[in-house]
Design a protein around this motif. Structure first.
Motif, PDB file in Angstrom:
ATOM      1  N   GLY A   1       0.783  -1.235   0.000  1.00 32.90           N
ATOM      2  CA  GLY A   1       0.000   0.000   0.000  1.00 32.90           C
ATOM      3  C   GLY A   1       0.812   1.281   0.000  1.00 32.90           C
ATOM      4  O   GLY A   1       0.238   2.381  -0.028  1.00 32.90           O
ATOM      5  N   LEU A   2       2.135   1.187  -0.005  1.00 32.36           N
ATOM      6  CA  LEU A   2       2.970   2.387   0.035  1.00 32.36           C
ATOM      7  C   LEU A   2       2.859   3.154  -1.278  1.00 32.36           C
ATOM      8  O   LEU A   2       2.855   2.572  -2.359  1.00 32.36           O
ATOM      9  N   ARG A   3       2.784   4.492  -1.184  1.00 26.84           N
ATOM     10  CA  ARG A   3       2.718   5.356  -2.369  1.00 26.84           C
ATOM     11  C   ARG A   3       3.820   6.415  -2.278  1.00 26.84           C
ATOM     12  O   ARG A   3       4.329   6.702  -1.196  1.00 26.84           O
ATOM     13  N   VAL A   4       4.127   7.026  -3.410  1.00 35.67           N
ATOM     14  CA  VAL A   4       5.107   8.105  -3.445  1.00 35.67           C
ATOM     15  C   VAL A   4       4.476   9.291  -4.158  1.00 35.67           C
ATOM     16  O   VAL A   4       3.813   9.148  -5.190  1.00 35.67           O
ATOM     17  N   ASP A   5       4.683  10.482  -3.585  1.00 35.38           N
ATOM     18  CA  ASP A   5       4.077  11.710  -4.098  1.00 35.38           C
ATOM     19  C   ASP A   5       5.144  12.766  -4.356  1.00 35.38           C
ATOM     20  O   ASP A   5       6.287  12.652  -3.879  1.00 35.38           O
ATOM     21  N   PRO A   6       4.793  13.812  -5.103  1.00 37.43           N
ATOM     22  CA  PRO A   6       5.766  14.879  -5.400  1.00 37.43           C
ATOM     23  C   PRO A   6       6.136  15.653  -4.138  1.00 37.43           C
ATOM     24  O   PRO A   6       5.487  15.542  -3.097  1.00 37.43           O
TER      25      PRO A   6
ATOM     26  N   SER B   1       3.784   7.893   1.430  1.00 40.70           N
ATOM     27  CA  SER B   1       2.504   7.893   2.143  1.00 40.70           C
ATOM     28  C   SER B   1       2.659   7.426   3.585  1.00 40.70           C
ATOM     29  O   SER B   1       1.731   7.536   4.379  1.00 40.70           O
ATOM     30  N   SER B   2       3.823   6.887   3.944  1.00 43.94           N
ATOM     31  CA  SER B   2       4.171   6.543   5.324  1.00 43.94           C
ATOM     32  C   SER B   2       5.456   7.256   5.689  1.00 43.94           C
ATOM     33  O   SER B   2       6.317   7.487   4.831  1.00 43.94           O
ATOM     34  N   GLN B   3       5.592   7.621   6.951  1.00 49.55           N
ATOM     35  CA  GLN B   3       6.844   8.219   7.390  1.00 49.55           C
ATOM     36  C   GLN B   3       7.963   7.208   7.186  1.00 49.55           C
ATOM     37  O   GLN B   3       7.819   6.038   7.559  1.00 49.55           O
ATOM     38  N   PRO B   4       9.080   7.591   6.562  1.00 51.82           N
ATOM     39  CA  PRO B   4      10.143   6.616   6.274  1.00 51.82           C
ATOM     40  C   PRO B   4      10.568   5.807   7.494  1.00 51.82           C
ATOM     41  O   PRO B   4      10.765   4.595   7.402  1.00 51.82           O
TER      42      PRO B   4
ATOM     43  N   LEU C   1      12.746   0.050   4.217  1.00 46.07           N
ATOM     44  CA  LEU C   1      13.360   1.349   3.952  1.00 46.07           C
ATOM     45  C   LEU C   1      14.694   1.175   3.233  1.00 46.07           C
ATOM     46  O   LEU C   1      15.006   1.909   2.290  1.00 46.07           O
ATOM     47  N   ALA C   2      15.478   0.189   3.652  1.00 49.67           N
ATOM     48  CA  ALA C   2      16.767  -0.055   2.989  1.00 49.67           C
ATOM     49  C   ALA C   2      16.555  -0.471   1.533  1.00 49.67           C
ATOM     50  O   ALA C   2      17.274  -0.019   0.641  1.00 49.67           O
ATOM     51  N   GLN C   3      15.570  -1.323   1.279  1.00 48.55           N
ATOM     52  CA  GLN C   3      15.268  -1.721  -0.102  1.00 48.55           C
ATOM     53  C   GLN C   3      14.931  -0.507  -0.958  1.00 48.55           C
ATOM     54  O   GLN C   3      15.431  -0.365  -2.085  1.00 48.55           O
ATOM     55  N   LEU C   4      14.063   0.344  -0.433  1.00 51.48           N
ATOM     56  CA  LEU C   4      13.611   1.492  -1.207  1.00 51.48           C
ATOM     57  C   LEU C   4      14.755   2.462  -1.467  1.00 51.48           C
ATOM     58  O   LEU C   4      14.956   2.927  -2.601  1.00 51.48           O
ATOM     59  N   VAL C   5      15.516   2.786  -0.431  1.00 49.80           N
ATOM     60  CA  VAL C   5      16.622   3.738  -0.582  1.00 49.80           C
ATOM     61  C   VAL C   5      17.641   3.212  -1.589  1.00 49.80           C
ATOM     62  O   VAL C   5      18.069   3.932  -2.499  1.00 49.80           O
ATOM     63  N   CYS C   6      18.047   1.947  -1.452  1.00 50.56           N
ATOM     64  CA  CYS C   6      19.075   1.405  -2.351  1.00 50.56           C
ATOM     65  C   CYS C   6      18.559   1.281  -3.779  1.00 50.56           C
ATOM     66  O   CYS C   6      19.317   1.492  -4.736  1.00 50.56           O
TER      67      CYS C   6
ATOM     68  N   ARG D   1      20.454  12.950  -5.067  1.00 54.33           N
ATOM     69  CA  ARG D   1      20.906  14.329  -4.844  1.00 54.33           C
ATOM     70  C   ARG D   1      22.134  14.283  -3.944  1.00 54.33           C
ATOM     71  O   ARG D   1      22.036  13.894  -2.784  1.00 54.33           O
ATOM     72  N   ASP D   2      23.292  14.658  -4.497  1.00 54.66           N
ATOM     73  CA  ASP D   2      24.552  14.625  -3.746  1.00 54.66           C
ATOM     74  C   ASP D   2      24.795  13.251  -3.120  1.00 54.66           C
ATOM     75  O   ASP D   2      25.231  13.136  -1.974  1.00 54.66           O
ATOM     76  N   GLY D   3      24.487  12.210  -3.858  1.00 51.21           N
ATOM     77  CA  GLY D   3      24.747  10.850  -3.395  1.00 51.21           C
ATOM     78  C   GLY D   3      23.682  10.260  -2.512  1.00 51.21           C
ATOM     79  O   GLY D   3      23.780   9.097  -2.126  1.00 51.21           O
ATOM     80  N   SER D   4      22.663  11.025  -2.146  1.00 49.88           N
ATOM     81  CA  SER D   4      21.623  10.523  -1.261  1.00 49.88           C
ATOM     82  C   SER D   4      20.258  10.639  -1.918  1.00 49.88           C
ATOM     83  O   SER D   4      20.085  11.334  -2.922  1.00 49.88           O
ATOM     84  N   VAL D   5      19.297   9.937  -1.342  1.00 45.83           N
ATOM     85  CA  VAL D   5      17.901  10.006  -1.780  1.00 45.83           C
ATOM     86  C   VAL D   5      17.119  10.754  -0.708  1.00 45.83           C
ATOM     87  O   VAL D   5      17.199  10.416   0.478  1.00 45.83           O
ATOM     88  N   VAL D   6      16.388  11.780  -1.103  1.00 49.31           N
ATOM     89  CA  VAL D   6      15.685  12.637  -0.143  1.00 49.31           C
ATOM     90  C   VAL D   6      14.244  12.152  -0.003  1.00 49.31           C
ATOM     91  O   VAL D   6      13.465  12.210  -0.959  1.00 49.31           O
ATOM     92  N   LEU D   7      13.912  11.688   1.198  1.00 47.97           N
ATOM     93  CA  LEU D   7      12.585  11.145   1.450  1.00 47.97           C
ATOM     94  C   LEU D   7      11.912  11.871   2.607  1.00 47.97           C
ATOM     95  O   LEU D   7      12.546  12.210   3.608  1.00 47.97           O
ATOM     96  N   GLY D   8      10.617  12.079   2.448  1.00 43.85           N
ATOM     97  CA  GLY D   8       9.791  12.618   3.515  1.00 43.85           C
ATOM     98  C   GLY D   8       8.546  11.760   3.650  1.00 43.85           C
ATOM     99  O   GLY D   8       8.340  10.808   2.899  1.00 43.85           O
ATOM    100  N   GLY D   9       7.710  12.115   4.602  1.00 45.25           N
ATOM    101  CA  GLY D   9       6.470  11.378   4.821  1.00 45.25           C
ATOM    102  C   GLY D   9       5.268  12.286   4.688  1.00 45.25           C
ATOM    103  O   GLY D   9       5.367  13.423   4.220  1.00 45.25           O
TER     104      GLY D   9
END
Length: 212
Positions: free
Chosen positions: A129-134, A147-150, A158-163, A173-181
């Motif tokens: 059920g996880l979603r991603v938004d702008p 749609s969930s707090q990381p 979380l490790a699967q998604l980030v990698c 972005r600068d070697g990292s992935v920027v995620l919010g909830g």
């Protein structure tokens, strides 16, 4: 009992048995030491049995992209580690807006492993059920809002998604992935390191950088 000037003493049967038992015990101890095994009087936990899953797909199990599609690497869980597999993604995801790329990759990492992947030991921890938004106004460039707090996702998810996201230049972005909830917490930049891949469950989250 005496004969002449010499005194004879009858040997105790018990003492003889004790000597034989002691000799046997010393021999057993020597054999154990020779095998490199340390004797112990308490139970020893040898840990879990080594995994026998190959974490490698057979050639016949590798998915072939359709003529109008391309393949992308996504991370699945295998033997408590993160390992990449190739999954077909729509061709229009290449060069698309970052959020569209993120959605295409999320869909693949959420998808249940195929029969061939399961035989090789692969699973996924990313919830269906996880979603991603702008990003929102004021978010750092490249932010993806989940749609969930990381931090509320499991460590493996979380490790699967980030990698998986760090494999895409459009999402880094600068070697990292920027995620919010969905809440008001500020987004964070997450790194996919070799430690994240080898031991994703050892960290509360993958290595994270707060963004200014």
């Amino acid at each position: 009992m005496k004969r002449g000037d010499v005194t004879y003493r009858r040997r105790s049967p018990l003492r003889g048995r004790s000597a034989v038992s002691l000799a046997g015990l010393l021999t057993l101890t020597a054999l154990v030491s020779g095998c490199g095994i340390r004797t112990t009087s308490v139970p020893v936990d040898a840990g879990a049995a080594p995994s026998r899953v190959p974490c490698r797909l057979a050639a016949s199990a590798v998915a072939t992209p359709s003529p109008d599609g391309v393949s992308a690497e996504v991370y699945l869980v295998c033997a408590s580690q993160l390992v990449t597999v190739e999954r077909p993604v729509p061709a229009d995801a290449v060069g698309a807006e970052p959020v569209e790329v993120a959605r295409a990759l999320l869909s693949e990492v959420q998808r249940a492993p195929s029969a061939g992947e399961r035989r090789a030991g692969f699973t996924t921890a990313v919830p269906a059920g996880l979603r991603v938004d702008p990003p929102r106004d004021g978010d750092p460039a490249g932010t993806l809002r989940l749609s969930s707090q990381p931090e509320d996702l499991s460590e493996e998810a979380l490790a699967q998604l980030v990698c998986t996201y760090t494999e895409s230049d459009a999402l880094v972005r600068d070697g990292s992935v920027v995620l919010g909830g969905p809440g008001d917490y500020p987004p964070r930049g997450y790194l996919c390191t070799s430690q994240t891949k080898s031991r994703p469950g050892d960290l509360a989250t993958p290595d994270a950088l707060r963004l200014d």
